[in-house]
Design a protein around this motif. Structure first.
Motif, short mmCIF file in Angstrom:
data_model
loop_
_atom_site.label_atom_id
_atom_site.label_comp_id
_atom_site.label_asym_id
_atom_site.label_seq_id
_atom_site.Cartn_x
_atom_site.Cartn_y
_atom_site.Cartn_z
N ASP A 233 -6.83 8.50 -3.77
CA ASP A 233 -8.30 8.27 -3.58
C ASP A 233 -8.18 6.69 -2.94
O ASP A 233 -8.00 6.01 -3.83
CB ASP A 233 -9.17 8.03 -4.65
N THR A 234 -8.41 6.64 -1.51
CA THR A 234 -8.38 5.14 -1.11
C THR A 234 -9.21 4.16 -1.55
O THR A 234 -8.97 3.16 -1.44
CB THR A 234 -8.59 5.28 0.44
N TRP B 76 0.76 -1.16 0.05
CA TRP B 76 -0.06 0.02 0.05
C TRP B 76 0.95 1.24 -0.03
O TRP B 76 0.53 2.12 -0.85
CB TRP B 76 -0.88 -0.06 1.12
N LEU B 77 1.71 1.17 0.87
CA LEU B 77 2.67 2.49 0.85
C LEU B 77 3.46 2.59 -0.34
O LEU B 77 3.70 3.82 -0.82
CB LEU B 77 3.56 2.31 2.16
N SER B 78 3.83 1.46 -1.01
CA SER B 78 4.51 1.83 -2.12
C SER B 78 3.60 2.17 -3.37
O SER B 78 4.21 3.13 -4.30
CB SER B 78 5.24 0.46 -2.63
N ALA B 79 2.42 1.86 -3.37
CA ALA B 79 1.46 2.53 -4.39
C ALA B 79 1.22 3.85 -4.00
O ALA B 79 1.16 4.73 -4.81
CB ALA B 79 0.36 1.64 -4.45
N VAL B 80 1.07 4.45 -2.99
CA VAL B 80 0.78 5.64 -2.38
C VAL B 80 2.10 6.40 -3.07
O VAL B 80 1.99 7.45 -3.45
CB VAL B 80 0.71 5.69 -1.00
N TYR B 81 3.40 5.87 -2.59
CA TYR B 81 4.63 6.76 -3.00
C TYR B 81 4.65 7.08 -4.49
O TYR B 81 5.16 7.93 -4.92
CB TYR B 81 5.76 5.73 -2.70
N SER B 82 4.28 5.88 -5.21
CA SER B 82 4.43 6.02 -6.64
C SER B 82 3.25 7.09 -7.24
O SER B 82 3.44 7.83 -8.17
CB SER B 82 3.99 4.61 -7.30
#
Length: 347
Positions: free
Chosen positions: A36-37, A21-27
């Motif tokens: 958008d969660t 999840w954090l990697s996707a948010v970082y990207s």
């Protein structure tokens, strides 16, 4: 640009799902895409565990609106240049304060031009600064995408924090330690982030010095708003910003009651969103969510200050003592709701 030698930063263990999840948010952050969660949950659905909850990730890494903190970025990319750029922006702001002690605010655009950094990067960095509790800002203007387009640094407390800045990793370490969450029966209690006191040289001794924990708020969007507004509230001087204190305190209490009333199923989210604070007080007392109706009624009156015509019509007057009372009321309401939650969980 002065290089920042990266020592070991505080490490928080991550599960496979949390790292994903954090990697996707970082990207998305690197592409300046607003998070958008719901959309992200759908995109990652097949890769995430069935019981995954993004809002349970340690708040020192991920904010209530699912934006990354600087420490969160470091957990995904330890070699990120955003650490160096954050350090550079802080030192720039410190220099600005030294040159112009009465400076009130700075914009991302101005910082970008002076430092030669991309404006989008500066906006992200200013967003990081708002994560350090309220040490580096008094107020902010959110960017349409990510981060902030400006910071208000008007208070003496905030300016002194810039002048006493010891380096970015020292700031990260302090942030890590002061926001460590407790855990009860395997559940994370979110960090106790905001002290119930005024953060300048002459604290208001009539107010209790304690910490407010907003982790009981169920709706993540309301939690984001409450934490943001409370950070701004405690940075205000009640003698200079009396009306602002009253209006912010009333709004925070309204959000707290709205969340609790929806959680109790007294109202649906749709119905509650059409209600005003004065309509929330009676049902909240009836259900047992709060006990102090006099406090909330005082704030209901002063929330009318947002309407100049009502201020004139109702001949409202207010002073510093009213502002202090409003801030204290927030703490009282929080304790009432936490007690209600404890009884609810025990039944």
């Amino acid at each position: 640009m002065t290089a920042v030698n990266p020592p070991l930063f505080p490490n928080i263990p991550l599960s496979e799902g949390e790292r994903l999840w954090l990697s996707a948010v970082y990207s998305k952050m690197l592409r300046c895409q607003k998070i958008d969660t719901t959309t992200l949950s759908v995109e990652l659905d097949e890769k995430l565990p069935e019981d995954f909850k993004w809002f349970a990730i340690d708040r020192r890494l991920l904010n209530a609106d699912s934006t990354l903190t600087l420490l969160g970025v470091l957990h995904i990319n330890p070699n990120t240049d955003l650490v160096e750029k954050t350090d550079q922006v802080i030192r720039y702001i410190r220099g600005s304060i030294k040159r112009e002690p009465n400076i009130r605010s700075l914009t991302a655009e101005a910082i970008s031009e002076d430092l030669g950094l991309a404006s989008s990067e500066v906006e992200i960095v200013l967003g990081f600064l708002t994560d350090f509790n309220n040490h580096f800002f008094q107020g902010s203007t959110q960017s349409p995408s990510l981060g902030c387009t400006s910071l208000t640094i008007d208070s003496e407390y905030v300016k002194k924090n810039y002048l006493r800045y010891k380096g970015i990793y020292a700031a990260i370490q302090q942030y890590f330690e002061s926001n460590e969450p407790a855990r009860v029966e395997g559940h994370q209690i979110l960090p106790l982030r905001y002290p119930l006191r005024y953060l300048y040289d002459s604290p208001v001794t009539s107010l209790p010095v304690e910490t407010l924990d907003f982790s009981f708020v169920v709706n993540p969007e309301l939690l984001r708003i409450i934490e943001r507004d409370y950070a701004e509230l405690v940075a205000l001087n009640p003698s200079e910003h009396t009306k602002s204190c009253l209006i912010l305190a009333g709004g925070i209490i309204e959000a707290l009651l709205l969340d609790a009333l929806v959680t109790s199923e007294y109202w649906t989210q749709e119905d509650a969103s059409t209600r005003y604070l004065k309509e929330m007080i009676h049902p909240a007392i009836k259900i047992g969510i709060i006990r102090h109706d006099k406090l909330t009624n005082v704030l209901r009156i002063f929330r009318n200050l947002v309407h100049p015509a009502r201020e004139i019509r109702d001949k409202l007057s207010f002073d510093e003592s009213d502002a202090k009372h409003a801030v204290t009321s927030v703490g009282v309401i929080v304790r009432d709701i936490r007690e209600w939650w404890s009884k609810r969980d025990a039944s």
